[in-house]
Design an enzyme around this catalytic site. Structure first.
Site, PDB file in Angstrom:
ATOM      1  N   LYS A  78      39.785 -21.884 -30.534  1.00  0.00           N
ATOM      2  CA  LYS A  78      38.755 -22.710 -31.161  1.00  0.00           C
ATOM      3  C   LYS A  78      37.756 -21.782 -31.831  1.00  0.00           C
ATOM      4  O   LYS A  78      37.599 -20.622 -31.432  1.00  0.00           O
ATOM      5  CB  LYS A  78      38.035 -23.575 -30.123  1.00  0.00           C
ATOM      6  N   ASP A  93      37.683 -29.521 -37.744  1.00  0.00           N
ATOM      7  CA  ASP A  93      37.106 -30.159 -36.561  1.00  0.00           C
ATOM      8  C   ASP A  93      35.799 -30.789 -37.025  1.00  0.00           C
ATOM      9  O   ASP A  93      35.614 -31.031 -38.221  1.00  0.00           O
ATOM     10  CB  ASP A  93      36.894 -29.133 -35.442  1.00  0.00           C
TER      11      ASP A  93
END
Length: 443
Positions: free
Chosen positions: A128, A168
């Site tokens: 991430k 995201d």
């Protein structure tokens, strides 16, 4: 023989090593609670210290991002990439742009991503990244300059067989395009290094909708197991971005009636249902506006807007979190249960607090955790990687069929590992154990 783990001791030590990272500790505890008995009863996991190793990211990269705003003033942000686990494949996970983004948030997301990606059955590790950059109120030119500067540094650490970021929160097709253009400019190669790309330059069909579509495929399987149907069910979906947009579309197609969506300013109730192309398209217009509000929806379609309140007070059959972590707490859970909610699905990452999950489990209603329910997005990202590697482009039907199969297999894995003695399906436990086994065996 290696010593067995004790939950309290292990978590106390982990918290000591990771101070001021409550979201990461919360995510780790939820997983460790589910898998500790499996670890303690499996000699090879104990001997190889899998639990100690699996909670540590393999690499954390932090870097400075300098960019120029429209007033020709230099701005400085901080960029990150957490490469958490590559045991079963290249790191895979989104990039998030948000003003309050912290390393602890990214570690929790990367940790969750590891098990989510494992559940998809595709060969992807967990990662991430992102930056403490707030895209709200920024011009296209400012976002372009930021993305180029961000990618100038990030490109040193990623690649199609190393680390493949995606979008995201705060990072959609526009931002992916700006970053991919910079990657190509620097590296002089056209590869599948990012997913969520545009349709004409390597993107997969139905990628923007995939998280929401997959969530509803999972939800449909849960209802079928309970001899129930989506038809006629009322639903609330927090958020109004890509995830909520895909969820609302597929829920409508499967026969449910979404009556509420929300934003930071409050929520909208549309008793007629959010169920037409015009309404779906307007959700995307709201997101693209960078204003981060839903009130204009109510004005446009004659719906009711409730300012400053949480969507969880709306009585529905199915409640779906599709915005941020910990957006649904214990009190919200009690309100939903009091109002007769039958199913709760976590489409945002860690959308519910531990107290909320405990309430749903106590009430014995089906609760789907994010790492299983929202895996459709990364699943189609994985399919995009496959298409890029083979220089192919599949039809929307082909991608949708593969997505449907993946979500069904995730549901079945949760069912297999999560069935308790009284017959209740603990999908949290099922998802954690199923996702863990594959990664642990590879390690």
């Amino acid at each position: 023989m290696a010593n067995k783990y004790k939950l309290d001791e292990f978590m106390a030590d982990l918290e000591k090593k990771n101070p001021a990272q409550p979201e990461f500790i919360q995510a780790a505890k939820e997983v460790v609670e589910s898998i500790i008995d499996v670890v303690n009863s499996t000699p090879k996991y104990l001997e190889n210290k899998i639990l100690d190793r699996i909670v540590e990211p393999e690499r954390v990269v932090s870097f400075k991002v300098e960019w120029e705003d429209d007033k020709h003033e230099i701005q400085v942000n901080r960029g990150y990439r957490v490469q958490f686990n590559s045991a079963i494949g290249p790191y895979k996970g989104g990039l998030r742009f948000a003003k309050n983004l912290t390393l602890g948030t990214l570690k929790f997301l990367g940790f969750e991503q590891t098990f989510k990606n494992s559940l998809t059955t595709l060969p992807m590790g967990g990662g991430k990244g992102g930056a403490d950059f707030d895209p709200v109120g920024k011009s296209n030119a400012e976002i372009l300059r930021f993305c180029r500067s961000f990618m100038t540094e990030l490109q040193k650490y990623i690649g199609p067989d190393t680390d493949v970021p995606a979008g995201d929160l705060g990072v959609g097709g526009r931002e992916i395009g700006y970053m991919y253009g910079q990657y190509k400019r620097i590296r002089q190669e056209n590869t599948g290094v990012l997913t969520g790309k545009g349709q004409t330059w390597g993107g997969s069909r139905i990628r923007p909708e995939a998280t929401g579509f997959g969530a509803m495929y999972f939800t449909n399987e849960v209802l079928k197991l309970n001899r129930d149907s989506m038809k006629g069910k009322t639903m609330s979906v927090s958020g109004f971005g890509n995830v909520a947009w895909g969820t609302v579309q597929k829920a409508t197609e499967l026969g449910a009636k979404v009556i509420a969506i929300s934003g930071p300013d409050g929520y909208v109730i549309d008793e007629n249902g959010i169920n037409t192309k015009e309404k779906f398209d307007y959700m995307l217009e709201l997101r693209a506006s960078n204003k981060n509000v839903v009130e204009p929806y109510a004005e446009k379609f004659g719906a009711k807007f409730v300012k400053g309140k949480k969507i969880w007070e709306v009585p529905v059959d199915i409640a779906c979190t599709a915005a941020l972590q910990n957006e649904l707490n214990g009190d919200d859970a009690k309100t939903l249960l009091k109002n007769g909610v039958k199913y709760v699905m976590e489409i945002s990452n860690m959308g519910c607090t531990p107290e909320a999950i405990a309430e749903f489990h106590k009430a014995k209603i089906p609760f789907g955790p994010g790492k299983a329910v929202n895996a459709g997005g990364v699943a189609v990202s994985g399919l995009e990687m496959s298409q890029n590697a083979e220089h192919l482009r599949w039809s929307a039907n082909e991608v949708d069929e593969k997505l449907h199969e993946i979500m069904k297999s995730i549901f079945e894995a949760c069912l297999r590992e999560g069935k308790e003695k009284d017959g209740y399906i603990n999908y949290v436990k099922g998802a954690n154990i199923a996702g863990f086994r594959k990664v642990a065996d590879a390690m």
